[in-house]
Each structure stands twice: as C-alpha cells, then as structure tokens.
Design a protein around this motif. Sequence first.
Motif, PDB file in Angstrom:
ATOM      1  N   ILE A  88      35.070  -8.519  35.629  1.00 26.85           N
ATOM      2  CA  ILE A  88      34.901  -7.894  34.311  1.00 26.85           C
ATOM      3  C   ILE A  88      35.040  -6.320  34.169  1.00 26.85           C
ATOM      4  O   ILE A  88      34.409  -5.527  35.087  1.00 26.85           O
ATOM      5  CB  ILE A  88      33.493  -7.954  33.712  1.00 26.85           C
ATOM      6  CG1 ILE A  88      33.330  -9.675  33.377  1.00 26.85           C
ATOM      7  CG2 ILE A  88      33.272  -7.447  32.118  1.00 26.85           C
ATOM      8  CD1 ILE A  88      32.082  -9.745  32.753  1.00 26.85           C
ATOM      9  N   VAL A  89      35.907  -5.635  33.468  1.00 27.41           N
ATOM     10  CA  VAL A  89      36.383  -4.156  33.781  1.00 27.41           C
ATOM     11  C   VAL A  89      35.576  -3.613  32.539  1.00 27.41           C
ATOM     12  O   VAL A  89      35.780  -4.033  31.352  1.00 27.41           O
ATOM     13  CB  VAL A  89      37.930  -4.043  33.522  1.00 27.41           C
ATOM     14  CG1 VAL A  89      38.137  -2.615  33.810  1.00 27.41           C
ATOM     15  CG2 VAL A  89      38.724  -4.878  34.776  1.00 27.41           C
ATOM     16  N   ILE A  90      34.711  -2.770  32.701  1.00 26.04           N
ATOM     17  CA  ILE A  90      34.094  -1.957  31.864  1.00 26.04           C
ATOM     18  C   ILE A  90      34.302  -0.263  32.102  1.00 26.04           C
ATOM     19  O   ILE A  90      33.667  -0.009  33.316  1.00 26.04           O
ATOM     20  CB  ILE A  90      32.603  -2.207  31.620  1.00 26.04           C
ATOM     21  CG1 ILE A  90      31.878  -1.602  30.372  1.00 26.04           C
ATOM     22  CG2 ILE A  90      31.922  -2.139  33.030  1.00 26.04           C
ATOM     23  CD1 ILE A  90      32.499  -2.152  29.088  1.00 26.04           C
ATOM     24  N   ALA A  91      34.817   0.460  31.442  1.00 26.84           N
ATOM     25  CA  ALA A  91      34.742   2.001  31.591  1.00 26.84           C
ATOM     26  C   ALA A  91      35.591   2.235  32.773  1.00 26.84           C
ATOM     27  O   ALA A  91      35.172   3.107  33.654  1.00 26.84           O
ATOM     28  CB  ALA A  91      33.353   2.609  31.617  1.00 26.84           C
ATOM     29  N   GLY A  92      36.743   1.530  33.180  1.00 26.06           N
ATOM     30  CA  GLY A  92      37.549   1.570  34.366  1.00 26.06           C
ATOM     31  C   GLY A  92      36.710   1.253  35.850  1.00 26.06           C
ATOM     32  O   GLY A  92      37.354   1.429  36.687  1.00 26.06           O
ATOM     33  N   LYS A 217      28.095   6.119  36.823  1.00 23.46           N
ATOM     34  CA  LYS A 217      27.672   7.412  37.116  1.00 23.46           C
ATOM     35  C   LYS A 217      28.710   8.159  36.482  1.00 23.46           C
ATOM     36  O   LYS A 217      28.441   9.482  36.340  1.00 23.46           O
ATOM     37  CB  LYS A 217      27.665   7.664  38.463  1.00 23.46           C
ATOM     38  CG  LYS A 217      26.141   6.589  38.977  1.00 23.46           C
ATOM     39  CD  LYS A 217      26.079   7.166  40.350  1.00 23.46           C
ATOM     40  CE  LYS A 217      24.872   6.466  40.997  1.00 23.46           C
ATOM     41  NZ  LYS A 217      24.569   6.675  42.495  1.00 23.46           N
ATOM     42  N   HIS A 218      30.074   7.901  36.431  1.00 27.35           N
ATOM     43  CA  HIS A 218      31.069   8.683  35.877  1.00 27.35           C
ATOM     44  C   HIS A 218      31.064   9.029  34.321  1.00 27.35           C
ATOM     45  O   HIS A 218      31.536  10.072  33.762  1.00 27.35           O
ATOM     46  CB  HIS A 218      32.497   8.107  36.446  1.00 27.35           C
ATOM     47  CG  HIS A 218      32.862   6.805  35.563  1.00 27.35           C
ATOM     48  ND1 HIS A 218      32.472   5.687  35.917  1.00 27.35           N
ATOM     49  CD2 HIS A 218      33.724   6.417  34.760  1.00 27.35           C
ATOM     50  CE1 HIS A 218      32.944   4.915  35.256  1.00 27.35           C
ATOM     51  NE2 HIS A 218      33.612   5.202  34.488  1.00 27.35           N
ATOM     52  N   VAL A 219      30.260   7.973  33.621  1.00 29.50           N
ATOM     53  CA  VAL A 219      30.111   8.076  32.158  1.00 29.50           C
ATOM     54  C   VAL A 219      28.944   9.215  32.004  1.00 29.50           C
ATOM     55  O   VAL A 219      27.935   8.541  31.884  1.00 29.50           O
ATOM     56  CB  VAL A 219      29.877   6.912  31.633  1.00 29.50           C
ATOM     57  CG1 VAL A 219      29.772   6.927  30.207  1.00 29.50           C
ATOM     58  CG2 VAL A 219      31.249   6.052  31.802  1.00 29.50           C
ATOM     59  N   THR A 220      28.988  10.469  31.804  1.00 25.94           N
ATOM     60  CA  THR A 220      28.055  11.191  31.715  1.00 25.94           C
ATOM     61  C   THR A 220      27.357  11.439  30.486  1.00 25.94           C
ATOM     62  O   THR A 220      26.328  11.637  30.076  1.00 25.94           O
ATOM     63  CB  THR A 220      28.710  12.657  31.895  1.00 25.94           C
ATOM     64  OG1 THR A 220      29.601  13.175  31.255  1.00 25.94           O
ATOM     65  CG2 THR A 220      29.045  12.829  33.299  1.00 25.94           C
ATOM     66  N   ASN A 221      27.990  11.009  29.385  1.00 26.92           N
ATOM     67  CA  ASN A 221      27.477  11.106  28.201  1.00 26.92           C
ATOM     68  C   ASN A 221      26.607   9.904  27.640  1.00 26.92           C
ATOM     69  O   ASN A 221      26.900   8.664  27.835  1.00 26.92           O
ATOM     70  CB  ASN A 221      28.701  11.080  26.907  1.00 26.92           C
ATOM     71  CG  ASN A 221      27.989  10.998  25.468  1.00 26.92           C
ATOM     72  OD1 ASN A 221      27.552  10.204  24.800  1.00 26.92           O
ATOM     73  ND2 ASN A 221      27.950  12.179  24.864  1.00 26.92           N
ATOM     74  N   ILE A 222      25.389  10.157  27.186  1.00 25.89           N
ATOM     75  CA  ILE A 222      24.302   9.239  27.158  1.00 25.89           C
ATOM     76  C   ILE A 222      24.724   7.924  26.344  1.00 25.89           C
ATOM     77  O   ILE A 222      24.518   6.838  26.464  1.00 25.89           O
ATOM     78  CB  ILE A 222      22.929   9.648  26.810  1.00 25.89           C
ATOM     79  CG1 ILE A 222      22.480  10.869  27.922  1.00 25.89           C
ATOM     80  CG2 ILE A 222      21.789   8.805  26.448  1.00 25.89           C
ATOM     81  CD1 ILE A 222      21.091  11.656  27.381  1.00 25.89           C
ATOM     82  N   ASP A 223      25.292   8.532  25.153  1.00 25.98           N
ATOM     83  CA  ASP A 223      25.435   7.550  24.018  1.00 25.98           C
ATOM     84  C   ASP A 223      26.644   6.726  24.397  1.00 25.98           C
ATOM     85  O   ASP A 223      26.491   5.352  24.235  1.00 25.98           O
ATOM     86  CB  ASP A 223      25.841   8.043  22.665  1.00 25.98           C
ATOM     87  CG  ASP A 223      24.864   8.880  21.858  1.00 25.98           C
ATOM     88  OD1 ASP A 223      23.424   8.538  22.225  1.00 25.98           O
ATOM     89  OD2 ASP A 223      25.047   9.790  21.445  1.00 25.98           O
ATOM     90  N   SER A 224      27.786   7.192  25.112  1.00 24.57           N
ATOM     91  CA  SER A 224      28.663   6.467  25.747  1.00 24.57           C
ATOM     92  C   SER A 224      28.169   5.416  26.825  1.00 24.57           C
ATOM     93  O   SER A 224      28.784   4.293  26.921  1.00 24.57           O
ATOM     94  CB  SER A 224      29.978   7.560  26.066  1.00 24.57           C
ATOM     95  OG  SER A 224      30.001   8.180  25.325  1.00 24.57           O
ATOM     96  N   HIS A 225      27.333   5.831  27.684  1.00 23.24           N
ATOM     97  CA  HIS A 225      26.686   4.940  28.617  1.00 23.24           C
ATOM     98  C   HIS A 225      26.162   4.009  28.098  1.00 23.24           C
ATOM     99  O   HIS A 225      26.445   2.739  28.525  1.00 23.24           O
ATOM    100  CB  HIS A 225      25.953   5.853  29.629  1.00 23.24           C
ATOM    101  CG  HIS A 225      25.494   5.120  30.740  1.00 23.24           C
ATOM    102  ND1 HIS A 225      24.224   4.232  30.813  1.00 23.24           N
ATOM    103  CD2 HIS A 225      26.070   5.142  32.009  1.00 23.24           C
ATOM    104  CE1 HIS A 225      24.284   3.838  32.147  1.00 23.24           C
ATOM    105  NE2 HIS A 225      24.969   4.377  32.750  1.00 23.24           N
ATOM    106  N   CYS A 226      25.501   4.237  27.142  1.00 22.48           N
ATOM    107  CA  CYS A 226      24.339   3.091  26.530  1.00 22.48           C
ATOM    108  C   CYS A 226      25.625   1.944  25.859  1.00 22.48           C
ATOM    109  O   CYS A 226      25.442   0.735  25.923  1.00 22.48           O
ATOM    110  CB  CYS A 226      23.545   3.669  25.499  1.00 22.48           C
ATOM    111  SG  CYS A 226      22.212   4.572  25.847  1.00 22.48           S
ATOM    112  N   ARG A 227      26.574   2.528  25.037  1.00 25.29           N
ATOM    113  CA  ARG A 227      27.689   1.485  24.458  1.00 25.29           C
ATOM    114  C   ARG A 227      28.356   0.663  25.373  1.00 25.29           C
ATOM    115  O   ARG A 227      28.465  -0.631  25.399  1.00 25.29           O
ATOM    116  CB  ARG A 227      28.559   2.392  23.597  1.00 25.29           C
ATOM    117  CG  ARG A 227      28.095   2.826  22.357  1.00 25.29           C
ATOM    118  CD  ARG A 227      29.022   3.524  21.398  1.00 25.29           C
ATOM    119  NE  ARG A 227      29.878   4.425  22.089  1.00 25.29           N
ATOM    120  CZ  ARG A 227      29.453   5.455  21.947  1.00 25.29           C
ATOM    121  NH1 ARG A 227      28.684   6.035  21.120  1.00 25.29           N
ATOM    122  NH2 ARG A 227      30.627   6.676  22.349  1.00 25.29           N
ATOM    123  N   ALA A 228      28.652   1.328  26.654  1.00 24.37           N
ATOM    124  CA  ALA A 228      29.120   0.676  27.878  1.00 24.37           C
ATOM    125  C   ALA A 228      28.460  -0.409  28.314  1.00 24.37           C
ATOM    126  O   ALA A 228      29.010  -1.451  28.573  1.00 24.37           O
ATOM    127  CB  ALA A 228      29.690   1.844  28.751  1.00 24.37           C
TER     128      ALA A 228
END
Length: 768
Positions: A88-92, A217-228
């Motif tokens: 499964i690929v998620i956020a690269g 860890k490369h997704v630093t935005n909290i909202d983006s991290h929760c969505r991912a």
Amino acid sequence: MLTLPYSVTLCPLGIALINIWAPFALELDWQIARWVKLHGPSSTSLNELLTISELPDSLGLSFKSHQKLNQIIDEQLPGRPPFCHEDIVIAGVTVLLYYCDIIECVKAPFGDPQFAPYLHLTPEQHFYNDTCIERVYHDMNTGDWWWVTQMALEAVKPDATIVPVIISLNKTQLTLFGDKSAYLMYVTIGNISKAIQHKLSCRAAVLLAYLPIAKLKHVTNIDSHCRATGNLVHAALGHILQPMAEPGHNGMLMATGSRIVLHAHPILACDVLNYPEQCSTTCGKYGNCFWCTCARECLDLDSILKTLLSADDLTPLEFEAACEAADIRPIYEPFWVGPPYVNIFRSTTADNLHQLGGVVKHLVKWVSQAYGHSAIDARCYLMPKNHNLQHFSGGILKLQRPTGMECANVCHILLGIIVGLWLPSNVNAAPLIHCVHAALDYFYVTQYPLQTSVILQYIKDTLNHFHANKFIFLTLGIHTHFNIPKIHSMQHFISSIQLFGSTDNFNTAYFERLHIDWTKNAYRATNKKADHIEQMTMWVMCREKVLWHLDYVAWHQQDHPHIPPLPHSDIPHCMHIHIAKYLNYRNVLFDELALAYGACDFEQGQQDAPDTLDCANANPPHIGEDGKLVSSRFDTILVRKPNSIEEYGVHAFHVAQLCAVFSLPRTAEGLFPEGVSPPPYLAYIEWFSPFLRSADNTHGMYRISCSFKGEKRAACLAPCFCYASTVHLYSCLGPVVPPTWTSDNILEECSSFYVNPFLDRHTHLTVY
C-alpha cells in the motif's frame, strides 16, 4: 463450495487414516513436536539437542533438525487460512499489509465441529415471562440488529442465514523500550455462543491481519499527517473486507460443523474498538459523538456517504470543505461503503474496558482532589483484605497507567474509601457520594451477562442520578465541564445492548487478551529485525496448524464423538467447594483453638449451627517460608439462613467471620447426638448483627456490627457443605483513625461496618 473435513484434508484422496499421528510416525514423535512448538526451546537449542548421537533414532523422531520439523508442519499439516501480503502506497511511502482471506476466516469457526452444538443461526426475541412484555438480551441473536437485518435480507433473499462478522482493531507495543508496535485486526462471528467466545482455548476469534503502521515523518503538517494515516487505515480495511461485498449481497454456500449446508450471508455487524479507533473508522473528529446528534445537527448516513463518495468529482480543497460541512474527516473510499447492510455509526459499539475504565480514572482523580491524596491513600491502607480484592497498600493514586484489572479492583473499594470523609469548608458530601455510587452501580449493572428491559430502565435511571449529582465537582472547583467523550458514551450502552445483546458480546478485553498469544509471544520468537511482522505471521501459522492437529487427535481418540443436533443445548456448569488439600495444622486441641483462632466458645458452638456455610481463609499469625511473621487473616462470609423463605436478597443471609476450618477425629463423635455422624469438615464462625430492613439512603449500603452474647462474641459451629459467597466489609471510619489500626487487625478493632456491594457481580446482585 464446501469445506472438506480435517481428516480428508490431512489425507489426500480421502483414504481412511491408519496413523492418527500422521504426518508423524508415532505418538511420542507427535508429542515432542507439539511440545517444541507450543512450549519448547529456541531453534538453536533444539538443533543442539537433536545433534546428540542416536537421540532422534532412539526416540523414533521423524525430524532431525528444527528446519525439518518446520517443513513437516508447513507442508503436511492443514490449518486456517494462510497470510498473504499487499503493498500500500501512502504519501509516497510503501507499507506492507499482512492479512488472511476474510471469507475463509469466517468459514473456519462457522464450520468447526466443536462449535456446532452452540451455533446460533436465526434471530430470536426472548421474554422474561409469557406476557411477552419484558425483553431479555444475552447472546447476539437476541438483539434487534440481527432481527431487523434478517427481515431486510429475507425481503430479497428468502431462507437466508446471516453470519454476523465482528471485527476488532487494536494497537499494542511489542517492546518495553523503543517504538516497535503492531496493529492487529481480529475477526469472529456472532453465531457462536458468547460462553464459547470467552474461552480462549476454543480459539473462536481469528487473527485476521497485521495492519500497516506508517510513521510518515516527512509529512510535517499535523492535519495532513492525520488525513494520511486515516486513509491508510481505511485503504487496508477496505482491501481486507472487500471479499465480503458480493456474498453479503447474494450469499454463498457455507457448511456448519454438523455438515448442514446453508445459504449464508456474511455481514459486518460490530466494530469492537476503543475511542481513537472509533473516530478513525467512522471518519469522525476527536471529541465528536458518532452515535447521537450532539456533535452534528443530523446524523444522516446517506448524506455522509454522498459527501465521502464525491471525492472524485471535487477538487481536494472542495472535498475537504464538503467534509468539514458534514463534520467528518476527509477520507477517500471508506471501508464500510462496499459491504451491504452496514451502518458504521450503529455497528461501532460502546466499550466496557476503555470507555468505562476511562470514567473510573476520571472519578479517582476528582475524588482525590476533593478529599486530598493523603486521606485517600490512608483509607486504602486500612481496607480489610479479601481473596477477591487487590490490596492497594501504597494507595491507588500511584498507579501511573492502571490496567483494566486494576480499574476493576479500584471500583471494588472506591465507595468505601470516601464514606465518612469530610469535604473541605464543610461542604455537604452527599452529592459526591451519590455520584460515585451511581457511577459504580452503572458499571456493574451494564456488565451483567443477561439484561432485561427492566434492567435497562434501571441503568437509565442510574445514569440520570449520576448526571444529577456530578455538579459537586463543579462546586468544588475540581472540573469546569463534562464534555468528555467517555462520560458522554455512557448513554449509548443501552442502545448497544438492545442492538447486539449484553456487553460481553462486544468487549475489547476479550480481544486484547489475544495479544499475548498472537503478538507478544510471536515477537519473542523472531530475531527482532526489520521483517519481524513477516516472521510473526509464519510463527502464528505454524502454531495454528499444531493446535488444529492437536484438536483432531483429541477428537479421534474420543472415537469420533457425535455432534448433538441443533438447537444447541445449554452449557453445563458445576459448582463445588474446595477445601485446602494440605492443612495448616493437625491434631489441634480445643484450648489451642481458643488461643490461636479466637474460638472461645468452641464446645458450646455446636448447639444452634445453620446447615450451610461459605468457606474462606482462616489463618492465625504464623512464620512464613521466608522466616517473616505473617499476620492473621479471618475472612468474612455470607451464611444462608436455615429455612429462609427468601432465596435471594440480603435478608436470606447472615454475615459471619470465619475463625477456623477443621475436621474432627473419630473419637469426637461423642460430641454429637446419637445417630448423627459429624460432617467431614466443620467451621467455627462469629456472627455480625442481622441486616436492617433497608440500606442507607446516601450510599446505599447496609450497616452491621459485631454481635455479642453477653460479653463474648456470638458464635456457633457449622458444617462446610455448600455456601453463598465470601463478603467484604468496609469499616465505619470517621475523619480520624487510631494509628494502631491496620488492614490486618481492623476487623477486630472496629465494631461497625458497611457491607461492600461492589465485591463482584454476584455480591452486587445479592447485597444491593
């Protein structure tokens, strides 16, 4: 497609088995292999053992190395569905999902012969009596969800059999230090009686998947991290549950363990989750309620589905705005869109372990702030000991991360801790006691294994009483609001019970116990490297095959026991009394009983003894095995009154303290009337005063005191046949307690007590 029986699967072409230990040559060969895989040493230790000259040949072993044993088990023993993996690929980032075929995992327990006598195939409505007014809820088929879904399904598919699928998700740590964890998914079916579900040795629940965990860890935005992370969970669950969509609509042939072939429809019924997973699976925001309309104006499943399915037609910003308007998380393709007859907001049930346990933690924190930490800890130290209680000698406030068992033990004593304490500034403590008592009463009643309409109304009234008195914490300035999800969820237990039966049908405690077998032990068997999840799946599959073969051998040795036809029979339970096999003392004189055990009126105690007695600990002070002095312990018990008209309730019992349990020599038969032989075991007990007509209006407990006959304690001699139960007493203490009192001597020093109604469910039903 029918599932072949185990014996045919084990033997190709269906040839009758001659060697029941096959693929192992002899019984010893199989027993050693079973021990190695279930309880044995590491692979290195086994290889060194098998290199001993002539050892494998002398024992007749079919394997000479750990690798050969694994090959035999992997290639020649059948088992439950194997694990497979998917990328499964998620956020690269590419993560691995390890899972089993959910259809095969549902077929396995449904077709297991050991479950056949206890399999529920149709919904039922049970009533307390022939008036058919008061409903009774226990197993899952007695709830309204199965009944309503069956009616909807039979409208398009007559003679359909529902297979309610119950899933549970939970994340657990693999190591005490470090960040290695596993995200497990279990599955079971609601057709199996809950009495079987709770027996871990029956293995009614199947480990379905190890869900991927991506740190991103490369997704630093909290909202983006929760969505991912949310989209990752739904993508994994959607891939696992997708095979249920077609058979859920159209059905499939499925055989029970008694060879009955049915047109079955596997349908997702329950999600047994704690609150963070509930928010994730329902696409809800943390702090919102997915059950009621408190967090959103209208809980319309169709409108929510329409919003979530509009992702392909909208830009990402427009999709996020639409989800924000619907007060949900922006999740692409939620897993519960495909399977039929699923309402995720109703399937996600309330949870005893985490949600009620969280309320207990809040209560303990607020009570300690109200009375002071030192007062609470001092009361814990003085609490009388009991076999069924954990004694918190250091206090309950030092528990950093209390477990479910520790929270349950705190509930046993919390009310007794605060009764008699004074609040600061002479604030009336009655509302606080009412609030704590109502909360504890709610916890116990909601966990009854059988619920009725009357009990559900009582639960509702108790909850209203709790809410009516919680203002005391606002008055004391301890808390400013009660917008707490776990407290809010208390109102939804009644709906969950009406839909899916009693709460022990959907308790996360059962699934979390499986972590030990399928996660903790599995991880210890790996080399702790990066591919530890893959190694854990191999260990689980190997262990499952050995356990399946163990069940088959046991079935074969019992000469193929006949499977009783449906409907199922009740599961028998045998109650018995157990006396200690090795007695503390032998040949004790009457005078020694008076000195060591306090049995002063022993010879006169036999005059008015009741017929039955509950057995408990009765130990005088003695030197333990470590050379230290062990304090005396004389437990309190409930004795059923002889010839009592009432079968249940406090007025059918009498509280007594057990002083000695013993057997008489044959030479003592002269103490008894002619023609009366002494019972095998006798007990010397000292009485407390009878129960009053009603309990205290504030805390709902009965007050008793030591009963005297002249200047001595009223006592008698009683036989140890069958008993009611042990009982725990709270000491009636004021704000000041003599410093010489301890938990070991408080039953002797104090003269008045309250009977603890929260020792266990049986005591709560009897005493309260």
